[in-house]
Design an enzyme around this catalytic site. Structure first.
Site, PDB file in Angstrom:
ATOM      1  N   HIS A   1      18.956  25.182   5.193  1.00 28.02           N
ATOM      2  CA  HIS A   1      19.455  25.119   3.822  1.00 28.02           C
ATOM      3  C   HIS A   1      18.425  24.596   2.832  1.00 28.02           C
ATOM      4  O   HIS A   1      18.446  24.960   1.666  1.00 28.02           O
ATOM      5  CB  HIS A   1      20.774  24.350   3.764  1.00 28.02           C
ATOM      6  CG  HIS A   1      21.906  25.184   4.245  1.00 28.02           C
ATOM      7  ND1 HIS A   1      22.389  25.110   5.525  1.00 28.02           N
ATOM      8  CD2 HIS A   1      22.595  26.178   3.639  1.00 28.02           C
ATOM      9  CE1 HIS A   1      23.347  26.003   5.673  1.00 28.02           C
ATOM     10  NE2 HIS A   1      23.504  26.668   4.544  1.00 28.02           N
TER      11      HIS A   1
ATOM     12  N   ASP B   1      23.663  32.471  10.098  1.00 24.05           N
ATOM     13  CA  ASP B   1      24.451  31.934  11.195  1.00 24.05           C
ATOM     14  C   ASP B   1      24.631  32.951  12.314  1.00 24.05           C
ATOM     15  O   ASP B   1      24.659  32.586  13.481  1.00 24.05           O
ATOM     16  CB  ASP B   1      25.821  31.466  10.688  1.00 24.05           C
ATOM     17  CG  ASP B   1      25.710  30.096  10.035  1.00 24.05           C
ATOM     18  OD1 ASP B   1      25.069  29.219  10.633  1.00 24.05           O
ATOM     19  OD2 ASP B   1      26.235  29.924   8.928  1.00 24.05           O
TER      20      ASP B   1
ATOM     21  N   CYS C   1      24.859  38.868   2.872  1.00 25.70           N
ATOM     22  CA  CYS C   1      24.394  37.793   1.993  1.00 25.70           C
ATOM     23  C   CYS C   1      23.499  36.797   2.737  1.00 25.70           C
ATOM     24  O   CYS C   1      23.076  35.808   2.175  1.00 25.70           O
ATOM     25  CB  CYS C   1      25.572  37.072   1.339  1.00 25.70           C
ATOM     26  SG  CYS C   1      26.673  36.293   2.514  1.00 25.70           S
TER      27      CYS C   1
END
Ligand code: PEP
Ligand code: MG
Length: 590
Positions: free
Chosen positions: A198, A463, A510
Site C-alpha cells: 500500500h 490480492d 482495478c
C-alpha cells in the site's frame, strides 16, 4: 561522524513509484511514528549530556509518583503497574546501559536510550514466563516516558514533518502514509515493501517517487544525507557525486517532460486501432485525488478505497462524515461513474482502535468479513453511500468476497440500509449497481455463480496474486514470485473474464496490473471493459490502448495462457509488445 559521509553509495531496490527526486533524507523510526534525534557528543560535553538524561529520568519518576498518588483505591491494580515502571526507570538494564552506551559510542541521550530499549525489548519478549514477557511493553512504555522528557514532546510525529524531505523508513503503514503532510514529502524510501504494497500504491497515486524493499536503507542512510531517489529504476544513491547529481537532474527533467507529454494526450479516448473503446479510470484513496484523475483524462473512478477515512483516529466516522466525503468526490465528478469500495480494513490496514491483533491479518477478519461481523459499522457506510449516490453515478464494490453467502448477506444489508433511509425520510438512491472484487481465488473459481448475483466484477490483482501464489504482497523476499503473468494467475483471469462474458456482466480490473502498459495487450485480449489505475498511469495506459489491435491481442493472449512458466510468458510479451514497457532501466555505476 561525518568522515565517511562523502562516499557515494548505490542501493538497489524495487521501483515503487516512478520519478526522480533529489533531497535530504529524513529518517522515520523503526516503529514508524516518531523520529529520534541522533547526533554525536564530544568528550567535553558528555557530562552535561548525561545530566540531561538523568534529569529526564527524574522528571519521569516524579511524574509517575504524582500519577500513583492521585490513583483512587479502586484502581490500585493499575497503579501497581506504574510502580513497576518506577523501578524499571532506575533499572540497570535501561538506565545503566543507556549511560554506558552514551559513553562508549559518544552519542546523545535519545539515541542511546532508543538503542538500549530496542535491544532489551526482545530479551523480554522471548522469555518463557508470560509475566516477564509482558514486561516488554513496560520497557517500551518507560523509555517513551523518558524520551518525552528528553525531547520535550512525545517525539516528532510523522504528521508534523515541516521541511521538504525524503522519508526513509523501515516500513510505512498505510495509516502513517495517510497522515503525512504530503506536500512536504518529496519521496519515500523503505526497507520493506514491494510494488503492490500500500505504501507504493499511495506513493504512485500521489506522484511521489518511491523505492521500496531496499532492506538496508535505514542503516545505510543517515538523517540529512543527500540522496537521489530514482523510483523508475528502483535505485537510491547516497551522497551522490557531482556527476551523479548532474545525471539525476537530467533524468528528472526527461522524466517530467515525458510525463507532461503523455498527460497532454490523456484526454483522448482509449480506442484501439480496430475501434474498441476501453474506459480508463482512476484509483483514489482520498477525495482530494479526484482532481488528479480528471486532469489526467480519467473516465471515472474505478476504485475509491474508503478505509483511509477510518484510519489514524480513535473511533468510527459517523454516517454524515462519510456522506460528506463521498459527496465531495461526486460533486467534482457528477457525470462519470464513481466506484465506492466498502471498507477494506485489517489485512495490512488495521484500525488504531481495534486491539484484537490477529496472527495472520491478511488471512483474517479483513474487509467484508469484518463488515459482516460488525453490521452496524457496515450499515453506517452503506447508508452514507446510498445517500451520496443521489449526487452522481455511484457503484458499490465489495472487497475480499470469498463465498456467495457473503454477497447475499451484503445485498440483504444494502436493502435494509435503503429501507431505513426511506423510513428516516433521507434522500438517497436505491438502484445502485453492486459489484464484487475478485481477489480471492475461491471467488475467481466460483465466478460463474457469483456473476448471477452482481452487476459487475472488478479484479483486484494485488490480492489475487498474493493469495494465489501464497506470498505476502509487502514482503521483499518473496517479491520475485509476485508476477501478474504467472500462468496460474493468467488462467484465473481468463476463467473470470469468460464467466463474466457468459453471464453478461462486465469485468473490470482495478489492481496494479492494470496500470502497467506492458500488460494492456493481455487485458484487452481477455476482454476487460474497464481498467482502473493510479492517476499518473491513466495517460500511459490510454496511449498503450491506442497502439493496439484487439483482434491481435486476443490471439496473442490465447497463446500466452497455453504457456507453463512466467519466464516464457514474459519473453513472449517482451518480444511482441516490448516497446510498451512503462519503465526504462538505467545502469547506475555500482
Ligand atoms: C487489489 O487487491 O488488487 C486491490 C485493488 O485492492 P487493495 O490493493 O486495496 O487490496
Ligand atoms: Mg485488495
Amino acid at each position: 561522524m561525518t568522515d565517511m559521509a562523502t562516499e557515494e553509495i548505490v542501493l538497489h531496490g524495487i521501483g515503487g513509484s516512478p520519478g526522480i527526486c533529489i533531497g535530504k533524507a529524513y529518517l522515520v523510526d523503526k516503529d514508524g511514528v516518531d523520529v529520534v534525534p541522533k547526533y554525536a557528543i564530544c568528550e567535553s560535553k558528555m557530562d552535561a549530556e548525561k545530566k540531561r538524561f538523568k534529569m529526564a529520568v527524574k522528571k519521569a519518576v516524579d511524574e509517575l509518583h504524582a500519577i500513583i498518588n492521585e490513583t483512587s483505591a479502586e484502581l490500585r491494580e493499575n497503579a501497581k503497574i506504574l510502580e513497576t515502571h518506577v523501578v524499571l526507570l532506575k533499572d540497570k538494564m535501561l538506565y545503566g546501559r543507556t549511560l554506558e552506551t552514551m559513553d562508549k559510542e559518544h552519542i546523545n541521550a535519545e539515541w542511546a536510550l532508543r538503542k538500549v530499549s530496542q535491544a532489551i525489548k526482545p530479551l523480554f519478549e522471548n522469555m518463557e514466563d508470560p509475566y516477564l514477557r509482558d514486561r516488554a511493553e513496560d520497557v517500551a512504555n518507560v523509555s517513551e516516558r523518558i524520551m518525552k522528557h528528553l525531547t520535550g514532546s512525545a517525539g516528532v510525529s510523522i504528521r508534523n514533518i515541516n521541511k521538504r524531505v525524503i522519508l526513509v523508513a523501515r516500513d510505512l503503514s498505510p495509516a502513517e502514509t495517510s497522515q503525512i503532510k504530503l506536500e512536504r514529502v518529496m519521496g519515500f524510501v523503505t526497507d520493506r515493501g514491494g510494488r503492490a504494497s500500500h505504501t507504493s500504491i499511495i506513493a504512485r497515486s500521489l506522484e511521489i517517487p518511491a523505492v521500496l524493499g531496499l532492506e538496508k536503507a535505514t542503516s545505510a542512510i543517515r538523517n540529512d544525507d543527500i540522496i537521489v531517489v530514482d523510483g523508475t529504476a528502483g535505485v537510491v544513491v547516497i551522497n551522490p557525486s557531482e556527476e551523479t547529481l548532474a545525471q539525476a537532474e537530467t533524468r528528472k527533467i526527461e522524466f517530467e517532460n515525458r510525463r507532461a507529454f503523455y498527460a497532454r494526450s490523456g484526454h483522448l479516448p482509449a480506442k484501439t486501432k480496430d475501434g474498441i473503446e476501453l474506459a480508463v479510470m482512476g484509483n483514489i484513496e482520498m477525495p482530494e485525488e479526484v482532481a488528479a484523475v480528471i486532469d489526467r483524462g480519467g473516465d471515472g473512478i474505478g476504485l475509491y478505497r474508503t478505509e483511509f477515512q477510518y484510519m489514524a483516529r480513535k473511533d468510527f466516522p459517523s454516517e454524515d462524515e462519510l456522506y460528506e466525503h463521498y459527496k465531495d468526490v461526486l460533486d467534482v465528478m457528477p457525470d462519470k461513474p464513481v466506484t465506492i469500495r466498502t471498507l477494506d480494513i485489517n489485512g495490512d490496514k488495521a484500525l488504531a482502535h481495534i486491539s484484537d491483533i490477529e496472527e495472520n491479518p491478511v488471512l483474517g477478519l479483513r474487509a467484508i468479513r469484518y463488515c459482516l461481523r460488525k453490521p452496524d459499522v457496515f450499515l453506517t457506510q452503506l447508508r452514507a453511500i446510498l445517500r451520496a449516490a443521489h449526487h452522481g453515478q455511484v457503484r458499490i464494490l465489495v472487497p475480499m468476497i470469498s463465498k456467495i453467502e457473503e454477497v447475499l448477506e451484503t445485498k440483504r444489508l444494502l436493502a435494509k440500509a435503503a429501507e431505513s433511509l426511506k423510513k428516516d425520510g433521507l434522500r438517497h438512491q436505491t438502484q445502485v449497481p453492486l459489484g464484487i472484487m475478485i481477489e480471492v481465488p475461491s471467488a475467481a473459481i466460483m465466478a460463474d455463480a457469483m456473476a448471477r448475483e452482481v452487476d459487475f466484477f472488478s479484479i483486484g490483482t494485488n490480492d489475487l496474486i498474493q493469495y494465489t501464489m501464497a506470498i505476502d504482497r509487502g514482503n521483499r523476499h518473496v517479491a520475485y514470485l509476485y508476477s501478474p503473468v504467472h500462468p496460474a494467475v493468467l488462467r484465473l483471469l481468463k476463467h473470470v473474464t469468460e464467466a463474466g462474458a457468459r453471464r453478461n456482466i462486465p469485468v473490470f480490473m482495478c489492481g496494479e496490473m492494470a496500470g502497467e502498459s506492458i500488460y494492456v495487450p493481455i487485458l484487452l485480449g481477455l476482454g476487460l471493459k474497464e481498467l482502473s489505475v493510479n492517476s499518473q498511469a491513466i495517460p500511459l495506459i490510454k496511449n498503450a490502448v491506442r497502439t493496439l489491435n484487439v483482434d491481435q491481442a486476443r490471439k496473442f493472449t490465447d497463446q500466452l495462457v497455453q504457456q507453463t512458466t512466467t519466464q516464457a510468458i514474459e519473453k513472449m510479451l517482451e518480444s511482441t509488445y516490448g516497446e510498451l514497457k512503462n519503465n526504462h532501466h538505467h545502469n547506475w555505476e555500482r
